[in-house]
Write an enzyme that holds these catalytic residues in place. Structure first.
Site, mmCIF file in Angstrom:
data_model
loop_
_atom_site.group_PDB
_atom_site.id
_atom_site.type_symbol
_atom_site.label_atom_id
_atom_site.label_comp_id
_atom_site.label_asym_id
_atom_site.label_seq_id
_atom_site.Cartn_x
_atom_site.Cartn_y
_atom_site.Cartn_z
ATOM 1 N N GLY A 254 0.853 -1.194 0.093
ATOM 2 C CA GLY A 254 0.034 -0.109 -0.127
ATOM 3 C C GLY A 254 0.969 1.295 -0.087
ATOM 4 O O GLY A 254 0.447 2.226 -0.833
ATOM 5 N N SER A 271 -9.368 4.588 7.193
ATOM 6 C CA SER A 271 -9.547 5.575 8.308
ATOM 7 C C SER A 271 -9.174 7.099 8.229
ATOM 8 O O SER A 271 -8.219 7.146 7.071
ATOM 9 C CB SER A 271 -8.893 4.911 9.774
ATOM 10 O OG SER A 271 -7.315 5.033 9.536
ATOM 11 N N GLU A 292 -12.043 8.747 1.076
ATOM 12 C CA GLU A 292 -13.254 8.582 1.570
ATOM 13 C C GLU A 292 -13.064 8.144 2.881
ATOM 14 O O GLU A 292 -12.959 6.742 3.001
ATOM 15 C CB GLU A 292 -14.077 7.726 0.505
ATOM 16 C CG GLU A 292 -15.563 7.873 0.821
ATOM 17 C CD GLU A 292 -16.235 7.076 1.892
ATOM 18 O OE1 GLU A 292 -16.530 7.731 2.943
ATOM 19 O OE2 GLU A 292 -16.263 5.769 2.037
ATOM 20 N N LEU A 293 -13.230 8.659 3.935
ATOM 21 C CA LEU A 293 -12.697 8.333 5.180
ATOM 22 C C LEU A 293 -14.122 8.321 6.226
ATOM 23 O O LEU A 293 -14.725 7.942 5.837
ATOM 24 C CB LEU A 293 -11.444 9.408 5.800
ATOM 25 C CG LEU A 293 -10.477 9.745 4.794
ATOM 26 C CD1 LEU A 293 -9.591 10.535 5.274
ATOM 27 C CD2 LEU A 293 -9.891 8.427 4.275
ATOM 28 N N GLY A 487 -27.143 4.222 2.707
ATOM 29 C CA GLY A 487 -27.908 3.815 1.496
ATOM 30 C C GLY A 487 -28.027 4.722 0.539
ATOM 31 O O GLY A 487 -28.904 4.610 -0.162
#
EC number: 1.2.1.3
Length: 539
Positions: A254, A271, A292-293, A487
């Site tokens: 990563g 995170s 997008e944490l 959702g």
């Protein structure tokens, strides 16, 4: 001589024992059991290579994937090494250089075929998502449907995404704006949505002309392998290079992906702390990033709210995916006149769910396991901290004594809105119910946490509704009215503000993040003219 024979006999006995243990472990893999034959329908085996760049390989550590509902091993994946990652990056960049020359609508046709292939495998792939993550059957199927939906969306986008024509102040000059692919998009996804998040990124990145390199979560590697196999089949069928690649791996892989200058955009889901590190590292090399944490999402119940609808929204918002969505409802802020009756009604609904806790693939299950022991440990520690701070466990609070990782959905009341435990996201089905004097106070509490992902208000007051979505309202990226915090549909841009990272994926104009913008001035006058009336010549 006798001593040597005894030593040899002992060694052989140990080797036989190790072999028997290995055979027992292999025989106990779920993939070998008839009821899990859908795993082999996806092309999976006991041991699977975790690197794809036109061919499959994997020389790194072998990782076993476990069913969180039973603790049993499913199958294993051989991760990639940093060296294999570098090789995969190089090959995907080469594939991108061919792919960017394909007309956008033709790229859309390939993505359409990917969507159709996903439809073909939706049932087994959705079951794998459920099995490996722990989410219930309908949620696993729904996650694959998200990938299918974004493919459909991307097909249409391939024919309409465009720049613009801008008026020039200079006679017989035209200003154009064009959007061109960035190059290689690296996607690092999390365990809770191991299929859909890759799909959001890949479908849009592909139609805009990029290559895609995926590093899936280490604890859901089988979903990564199975999904890549489906995509690779479509590319091979069309005689296309491996413009989508995969490299499963640990933190070293990563870190190498994030640091590599050949990766033009890194889309990271995870995170806040790791996302901060990723953002700094990518910015250090002037790359682009989509973060997008975390989310600490609030549901506000106004005095005028439709209580039945609000209760249903709270139930799914708090407990869906066993509280492991980034959009899970973590806080419910209730008007003081409704607080006590709302808590009473919500605990009654929670009680109805207890018989529906079970294995995620059982059709009657509504609450599956949490993903791993780490989630259970965090659940227990958070509840103890909440109690020490003066909170009351109104419902739940127990770890269930059974195989797998099961906890009771939990409601905690009596804490101040700014208690440290309330301001910290815990990836488990725990919700804090807070009592507010009015909507203004509730909005202030909604906004005071460091994250800014999702939020919702239940109100029948049109003035409060429009204030909520305006400049004085929620500071989140998702600002809902009379529906859940979770959702989200694929048509809107998904993402949040503040410590959630500021990135946007999926629909609306999120496609622009996968492109570089070019401003083009065309002079068709036959003479050179400067802007702003500047004159610069020697005649």
């Amino acid at each position: 001589m006798i001593a040597n024979l005894r030593h040899l006999t002992g060694r052989l006995a140990v080797q036989r024992g190790l072999l028997q243990q290995q055979q027992l472990r292999m025989a106990s893999y779920l993939i070998d059991q008839p009821e899990y034959s859908f795993l082999k329908d996806l092309g999976l085996e006991r041991d699977n290579p975790g690197v794809y760049s036109g061919h499959w390989q994997g020389r790194g550590q072998s990782i076993t994937s476990y069913d969180p509902g039973t603790g049993q091993p499913i199958a294993s994946v051989r991760q990639g090494t940093v060296q294999e990652l570098h090789q995969t990056i190089g090959l995907t960049v080469e594939a991108y250089r061919q792919w960017r020359q394909v007309p956008a609508p033709v790229r859309g046709e390939i993505v359409r075929q990917i969507g159709d292939e996903l439809r073909k495998y939706k049932e087994p792939l959705g079951k794998l998502v459920s099995l490996e993550v722990g989410k219930i059957y309908s949620e696993g199927q729904g996650e694959v449907q998200e990938f299918i939906d974004i493919c459909d969306y991307a097909v249409g986008l391939s024919r309409i995404y465009s720049g613009q024509l801008i008026n020039s102040e200079r006679a017989q000059h035209t200003i154009l704006e064009a959007w061109r692919p960035l190059g290689l998009v690296g996607v690092i996804s999390a365990y809770n949505f191991p299929n859909a998040v890759f799909g959001w990124n890949a479908a849009i990145a592909l139609v805009t002309g990029n290559g895609v390199l995926w590093k899936g979560a280490p604890s859901t590697p089988l979903v990564s392998v199975a999904t890549t196999r489906i995509v690779a089949e479509v590319l091979q069928r069309n005689n296309l290079p491996a413009v989508v690649s995969l490299c499963q791996g640990g933190t070293d892989v990563g870190a190498a992906l994030v640091a590599d200058q050949r990766v033009n955009l890194v889309s990271f889901t995870g995170s806040c702390q790791t996302g901060r590190d990723v953002g700094v590292e990518v910015q250090r090399r002037f790359g682009k990033v989509i973060l997008e944490l975390g989310g600490n999402n609030a549901l506000i119940i106004d005095e005028s709210a439709n209580i039945k609808m609000a209760l249903d929204a709270a139930l799914f918002g708090c407990i869906g995916t066993s509280g492991q969505r980034c959009t899970t409802t973590r806080r419910i802020i209730v008007h003081e006149k409704l607080h006590d009756s709302f808590v009473e009604a919500l605990t009654a609904k929670y009680a109805q769910l207890l018989p529906r806790i079970g294995h995620q693939l059982e059709l009657q299950t509504l609450v599956g396991p949490v993903h791993a022991k780490q989630n259970v440990d965090s659940y227990k520690a958070t509840i103890e901290e909440a109690k020490l701070l003066g909170g009351t466990v109104a419902f739940g609070g127990r770890v269930l004594e059974r195989a797998g990782h099961y906890v009771e959905p939990t409601i905690i009341t009596g804490l101040p809105h700014d208690a440290p435990v309330v301001h910290r996201e815990t990836f488990a089905p725990i919700v804090y119910v807070l009592k507010a004097r009015n909507v203004d106070e509730a909005v202030a509490w909604n906004n005071e946490v460091e994250q800014g992902l999702s939020s919702a208000i239940f109100t029948e007051n049109i003035g409060q509704a429009f204030k909520w979505i305006g400049a004085q309202g929620s500071d989140c990226g998702i600002v809902n009215i009379n529906t859940t915090t979770n959702g989200a549909e694929i048509g809107g841009a998904f993402g949040g503000e503040k410590a959630t990272g500021g990135g946007r994926e999926s629909g609306s104009d999120a496609w622009k993040q996968y492109c570089k913008r070019a401003t083009i001035t065309v002079n068709h006058s036959g003479e050179l003219a400067c802007a702003q009336g500047v004159v610069f010549n020697v005649e």
